[in-house]
Design a protein around this motif. Structure first.
Motif, PDB file in Angstrom:
ATOM      1  N   GLY A  35       0.816  -1.209   0.000  1.00 20.01           N
ATOM      2  CA  GLY A  35       0.000   0.000   0.000  1.00 20.01           C
ATOM      3  C   GLY A  35       0.850   1.258   0.000  1.00 20.01           C
ATOM      4  O   GLY A  35       0.544   2.232  -0.682  1.00 20.01           O
ATOM      5  N   LYS A  36       1.943   1.237   0.738  1.00 16.78           N
ATOM      6  CA  LYS A  36       2.847   2.393   0.770  1.00 16.78           C
ATOM      7  C   LYS A  36       3.535   2.584  -0.574  1.00 16.78           C
ATOM      8  O   LYS A  36       3.712   3.711  -1.028  1.00 16.78           O
ATOM      9  N   MET A  37       3.927   1.487  -1.215  1.00 15.24           N
ATOM     10  CA  MET A  37       4.581   1.588  -2.521  1.00 15.24           C
ATOM     11  C   MET A  37       3.615   2.115  -3.577  1.00 15.24           C
ATOM     12  O   MET A  37       3.980   2.950  -4.395  1.00 15.24           O
ATOM     13  N   VAL A  38       2.396   1.644  -3.543  1.00 18.41           N
ATOM     14  CA  VAL A  38       1.393   2.129  -4.496  1.00 18.41           C
ATOM     15  C   VAL A  38       1.070   3.592  -4.214  1.00 18.41           C
ATOM     16  O   VAL A  38       0.904   4.395  -5.140  1.00 18.41           O
ATOM     17  N   GLY A  39       1.034   3.970  -2.950  1.00 21.17           N
ATOM     18  CA  GLY A  39       0.737   5.350  -2.588  1.00 21.17           C
ATOM     19  C   GLY A  39       1.803   6.334  -3.023  1.00 21.17           C
ATOM     20  O   GLY A  39       1.504   7.483  -3.326  1.00 21.17           O
ATOM     21  N   ILE A  40       3.054   5.915  -3.076  1.00 22.96           N
ATOM     22  CA  ILE A  40       4.132   6.819  -3.476  1.00 22.96           C
ATOM     23  C   ILE A  40       4.374   6.777  -4.979  1.00 22.96           C
ATOM     24  O   ILE A  40       5.001   7.668  -5.543  1.00 22.96           O
ATOM     25  N   TRP A  41       3.840   5.788  -5.652  1.00 20.88           N
ATOM     26  CA  TRP A  41       4.058   5.619  -7.092  1.00 20.88           C
ATOM     27  C   TRP A  41       3.564   6.824  -7.893  1.00 20.88           C
ATOM     28  O   TRP A  41       4.290   7.371  -8.711  1.00 20.88           O
ATOM     29  N   PHE A  42       2.355   7.265  -7.671  1.00 21.16           N
ATOM     30  CA  PHE A  42       1.763   8.332  -8.481  1.00 21.16           C
ATOM     31  C   PHE A  42       2.436   9.693  -8.278  1.00 21.16           C
ATOM     32  O   PHE A  42       2.730  10.376  -9.261  1.00 21.16           O
ATOM     33  N   PRO A  43       2.710  10.136  -7.055  1.00 17.80           N
ATOM     34  CA  PRO A  43       3.386  11.429  -6.924  1.00 17.80           C
ATOM     35  C   PRO A  43       4.780  11.447  -7.560  1.00 17.80           C
ATOM     36  O   PRO A  43       5.150  12.409  -8.229  1.00 17.80           O
ATOM     37  N   ILE A  44       5.539  10.383  -7.377  1.00 17.12           N
ATOM     38  CA  ILE A  44       6.878  10.338  -7.965  1.00 17.12           C
ATOM     39  C   ILE A  44       6.790  10.253  -9.477  1.00 17.12           C
ATOM     40  O   ILE A  44       7.532  10.931 -10.196  1.00 17.12           O
ATOM     41  N   SER A  45       5.887   9.448  -9.986  1.00 15.09           N
ATOM     42  CA  SER A  45       5.727   9.339 -11.440  1.00 15.09           C
ATOM     43  C   SER A  45       5.305  10.668 -12.048  1.00 15.09           C
ATOM     44  O   SER A  45       5.790  11.053 -13.116  1.00 15.09           O
ATOM     45  N   ALA A  46       4.426  11.400 -11.392  1.00 16.22           N
ATOM     46  CA  ALA A  46       4.018  12.713 -11.892  1.00 16.22           C
ATOM     47  C   ALA A  46       5.177  13.688 -11.872  1.00 16.22           C
ATOM     48  O   ALA A  46       5.380  14.455 -12.813  1.00 16.22           O
ATOM     49  N   PHE A  47       5.969  13.655 -10.823  1.00 17.47           N
ATOM     50  CA  PHE A  47       7.139  14.531 -10.707  1.00 17.47           C
ATOM     51  C   PHE A  47       8.108  14.278 -11.854  1.00 17.47           C
ATOM     52  O   PHE A  47       8.612  15.207 -12.478  1.00 17.47           O
ATOM     53  N   VAL A  48       8.349  13.018 -12.161  1.00 20.37           N
ATOM     54  CA  VAL A  48       9.262  12.662 -13.252  1.00 20.37           C
ATOM     55  C   VAL A  48       8.640  12.991 -14.598  1.00 20.37           C
ATOM     56  O   VAL A  48       9.318  13.485 -15.504  1.00 20.37           O
ATOM     57  N   ILE A 105       6.678  15.361 -15.397  1.00 17.98           N
ATOM     58  CA  ILE A 105       6.760  16.797 -15.631  1.00 17.98           C
ATOM     59  C   ILE A 105       8.137  17.164 -16.177  1.00 17.98           C
ATOM     60  O   ILE A 105       8.280  18.143 -16.884  1.00 17.98           O
ATOM     61  N   GLY A 106       9.135  16.365 -15.865  1.00 19.58           N
ATOM     62  CA  GLY A 106      10.467  16.605 -16.401  1.00 19.58           C
ATOM     63  C   GLY A 106      11.472  17.098 -15.382  1.00 19.58           C
ATOM     64  O   GLY A 106      12.587  17.457 -15.738  1.00 19.58           O
ATOM     65  N   PHE A 107      11.100  17.133 -14.123  1.00 15.82           N
ATOM     66  CA  PHE A 107      12.034  17.570 -13.098  1.00 15.82           C
ATOM     67  C   PHE A 107      13.086  16.494 -12.869  1.00 15.82           C
ATOM     68  O   PHE A 107      12.799  15.303 -12.925  1.00 15.82           O
ATOM     69  N   GLU A 108      14.308  16.919 -12.623  1.00 11.43           N
ATOM     70  CA  GLU A 108      15.376  16.006 -12.254  1.00 11.43           C
ATOM     71  C   GLU A 108      15.620  16.173 -10.758  1.00 11.43           C
ATOM     72  O   GLU A 108      16.168  17.175 -10.317  1.00 11.43           O
ATOM     73  N   HIS A 109      15.195  15.222 -10.000  1.00  7.84           N
ATOM     74  CA  HIS A 109      15.353  15.260  -8.559  1.00  7.84           C
ATOM     75  C   HIS A 109      15.858  13.904  -8.124  1.00  7.84           C
ATOM     76  O   HIS A 109      15.312  12.876  -8.533  1.00  7.84           O
ATOM     77  N   ILE A 110      16.882  13.881  -7.326  1.00  6.91           N
ATOM     78  CA  ILE A 110      17.558  12.626  -7.026  1.00  6.91           C
ATOM     79  C   ILE A 110      16.637  11.597  -6.362  1.00  6.91           C
ATOM     80  O   ILE A 110      16.710  10.417  -6.715  1.00  6.91           O
ATOM     81  N   PRO A 111      15.739  11.950  -5.432  1.00  9.27           N
ATOM     82  CA  PRO A 111      14.850  10.902  -4.906  1.00  9.27           C
ATOM     83  C   PRO A 111      13.950  10.293  -5.984  1.00  9.27           C
ATOM     84  O   PRO A 111      13.709   9.092  -5.984  1.00  9.27           O
ATOM     85  N   ALA A 112      13.469  11.132  -6.910  1.00 12.85           N
ATOM     86  CA  ALA A 112      12.644  10.601  -7.991  1.00 12.85           C
ATOM     87  C   ALA A 112      13.468   9.703  -8.904  1.00 12.85           C
ATOM     88  O   ALA A 112      13.007   8.640  -9.327  1.00 12.85           O
ATOM     89  N   LYS A 144      26.238   8.980 -14.912  1.00 18.94           N
ATOM     90  CA  LYS A 144      25.565   9.863 -15.869  1.00 18.94           C
ATOM     91  C   LYS A 144      24.289  10.500 -15.330  1.00 18.94           C
ATOM     92  O   LYS A 144      23.775  11.422 -15.949  1.00 18.94           O
ATOM     93  N   ASN A 145      23.774   9.991 -14.227  1.00 16.30           N
ATOM     94  CA  ASN A 145      22.535  10.567 -13.729  1.00 16.30           C
ATOM     95  C   ASN A 145      22.627  10.985 -12.272  1.00 16.30           C
ATOM     96  O   ASN A 145      22.371  12.131 -11.944  1.00 16.30           O
ATOM     97  N   PHE A 146      22.942  10.063 -11.383  1.00 15.65           N
ATOM     98  CA  PHE A 146      22.894  10.387  -9.957  1.00 15.65           C
ATOM     99  C   PHE A 146      23.900  11.461  -9.573  1.00 15.65           C
ATOM    100  O   PHE A 146      23.571  12.367  -8.812  1.00 15.65           O
ATOM    101  N   LEU A 147      25.117  11.392 -10.076  1.00  8.07           N
ATOM    102  CA  LEU A 147      26.132  12.382  -9.721  1.00  8.07           C
ATOM    103  C   LEU A 147      25.754  13.781 -10.205  1.00  8.07           C
ATOM    104  O   LEU A 147      25.702  14.719  -9.399  1.00  8.07           O
ATOM    105  N   PRO A 148      25.452  13.978 -11.508  1.00  8.45           N
ATOM    106  CA  PRO A 148      25.084  15.335 -11.927  1.00  8.45           C
ATOM    107  C   PRO A 148      23.782  15.843 -11.295  1.00  8.45           C
ATOM    108  O   PRO A 148      23.668  17.025 -10.970  1.00  8.45           O
ATOM    109  N   THR A 149      22.830  14.959 -11.111  1.00  7.70           N
ATOM    110  CA  THR A 149      21.562  15.381 -10.513  1.00  7.70           C
ATOM    111  C   THR A 149      21.759  15.789  -9.061  1.00  7.70           C
ATOM    112  O   THR A 149      21.201  16.798  -8.618  1.00  7.70           O
TER     113      THR A 149
END
Length: 84
Positions: free
Chosen positions: A7-20, A22-29, A52-57
């Motif tokens: 339930g927690k994984m499903v609950g966090i799926w939509f906000p993180i997916s929406a954040f990504v 939109i095109g934001f680069e945020h390390i938790p996402a 190529k991703n985690f370090l620059p982000t």
């Protein structure tokens, strides 16, 4: 409120997916979406993911976040806001 891990994984799926989406680069996402892609069979290595991703982000988030927070405080309480 979710009580189990699924339930927690499903609950966090939509906000993180929406954040990504939109095109934001945020390390938790990115830490959520890129390993998910690896599990789904994406053609990327862990080293590429880190280099190529985690370090620059991470560096970009730290620098931009520092400037935005410092600018906000300066505007609210300092020279930028003329509250001398």
């Amino acid at each position: 409120q979710a009580q189990d891990m699924v339930g927690k994984m499903v609950g966090i799926w939509f906000p993180i997916s929406a954040f990504v989406a939109i095109g934001f680069e945020h390390i938790p996402a990115n830490m959520f979406m890129i390993p998910l892609g690896l599990l789904a069979g994406a053609d990327v290595t862990v080293l590429e993911m880190l280099y190529k991703n985690f370090l620059p982000t991470t560096l970009g988030n730290a620098i931009a976040g520092s400037l935005i927070v410092a600018g906000g405080y300066s505007y609210a309480f300092g020279r930028l806001g003329n509250n001398n």
